[in-house]
Design a protein around this motif. Structure first.
Motif: not given
Length: 323
Positions: A50-57, A215-218, A233-237, A275-285
């Motif tokens: 399952x996905x736990x750690x975030x990934x990117x290129x 982490x999902x949002x980042x 950049x970083x994310x603070x809840x 808006x695009x970031x929010x849509x993608x993050x909301x799906x994973x959240x």
């Protein structure tokens, strides 16, 4: 997964509170280390199923140490995902990430050193030097072998790895093709002690849902934006709560950047990017929290946050967790 993050000392104390009677059960820690962007987080996610750690290129996507817990009736393997050990970068956040990666060597039962097939860099050299004199077993995972149709082309690389790393074994794998993963688990089990579970069987990580939400949002930031902004950049809840009446999670998050120009890039033309970031993050959240989610994102300039030790600590880049 818990609402509270646990220190390693608390985890071990809880595990040792049980009877010390001999057992057939195995439980222990496997640290996943290596240079940035070599596939460590992808490998751990695949090992966990399952996905736990975030990934990117982009390199240096992972900034924190994360425990991923894989439990079966016979064993519990706790994979320790770490930031990539890197050279250069003089900011406080670079120091934090390297300290966090180095801390993974302590109190683990086996080290999984991930390298990229056919590519050995100065950063790989630096990681190998950190392993010199360590008594903990080292297993080299040669990732991305799917890039080579003729495996004989890798013989010179294998010789170079053998000259630089004192290892117990080497396993060729492809995280992308999901090959070799069963071999990793079998090898790890050779080194785990016989003891009872360290975590309750329902745990998949020691990190809180609030942390994972950030982490999902980042991750979406890292994947959506260009080369410059993600590292500043970083994310603070700011708000993370569940409303029983509305049967919905309410999450407010601040995306912090270091310069005004970065703020405009994150927001995008007419707010398209955020808006695009929010849509993608909301799906994973929604998948993470198994429920409806109302997500609000804001962008704020916090100058020099990545080179301010006090600011880093307030944002969760805290050595107290990593120690």
């Amino acid at each position: 997964m818990t609402d509270k993050e646990l220190s390693l000392e608390e985890i071990l104390a809880a595990g040792n509170a049980d009877s010390a009677e001999p057992t057939d059960y195995q439980a222990g820690f496997a640290a996943v280390i290596g240079r940035p962007n070599v596939g460590k987080s992808t490998i751990m996610n695949e090992l966990l199923g399952q996905k736990l750690s975030i990934t990117s290129h982009k390199p240096q996507t992972t900034r924190h140490r994360i425990h991923g817990i894989y439990t079966t009736p016979e064993h519990q393997i706790i994979y320790v995902d770490t930031p990539g050990m890197h050279l250069g970068g003089e900011k406080s956040i670079n120091d934090y990430m390297n300290r966090t990666a180095n801390s993974a060597f302590a109190d683990v039962d086996v080290i999984l050193f991930v390298v990229e097939a056919g590519r050995w860099t100065k950063e790989d050299d630096a990681v190998a030097k950190k392993l010199e004199g360590i008594e903990t077993p080292v297993v080299v995972l040669m990732n991305k072998i799917d890039n080579y149709k003729n495996k004989e082309d890798l013989f010179p690389f294998l010789q170079k790895v053998g000259e630089n790393v004192s290892m117990d074994t080497l396993i060729p794998i492809s995280a992308y093709k999901k090959s070799g993963l069963d071999l990793i688990k079998k090898e790890v089990l050779k080194y785990l002690p016989h003891q009872e579970k360290i975590f309750p069987e329902e745990y998949v990580t020691d990190r809180s849902q609030r942390f994972l939400a950030a982490e999902i949002i980042r991750e979406k930031l890292m994947r959506t934006l260009g080369e410059e902004v993600p590292y500043g950049s970083t994310v603070e809840i700011e708000q993370f709560k569940y409303d029983e009446e509305e049967d919905r999670w309410f999450i407010n998050a601040l995306i912090l950047v270091e310069r005004k120009g970065q703020k405009q890039i994150v927001i995008g033309k007419k707010g398209d990017l955020i808006k695009q970031i929010g849509i993608q993050a909301r799906k994973d959240l929604i998948a993470l929290l198994d429920g409806r989610v109302h997500l609000e994102l804001w962008v704020k300039v916090k100058e020099n946050w990545s080179d301010d030790a006090r600011a880093l600590a307030s944002l969760g880049y805290d050595d107290n967790y990593s120690s």
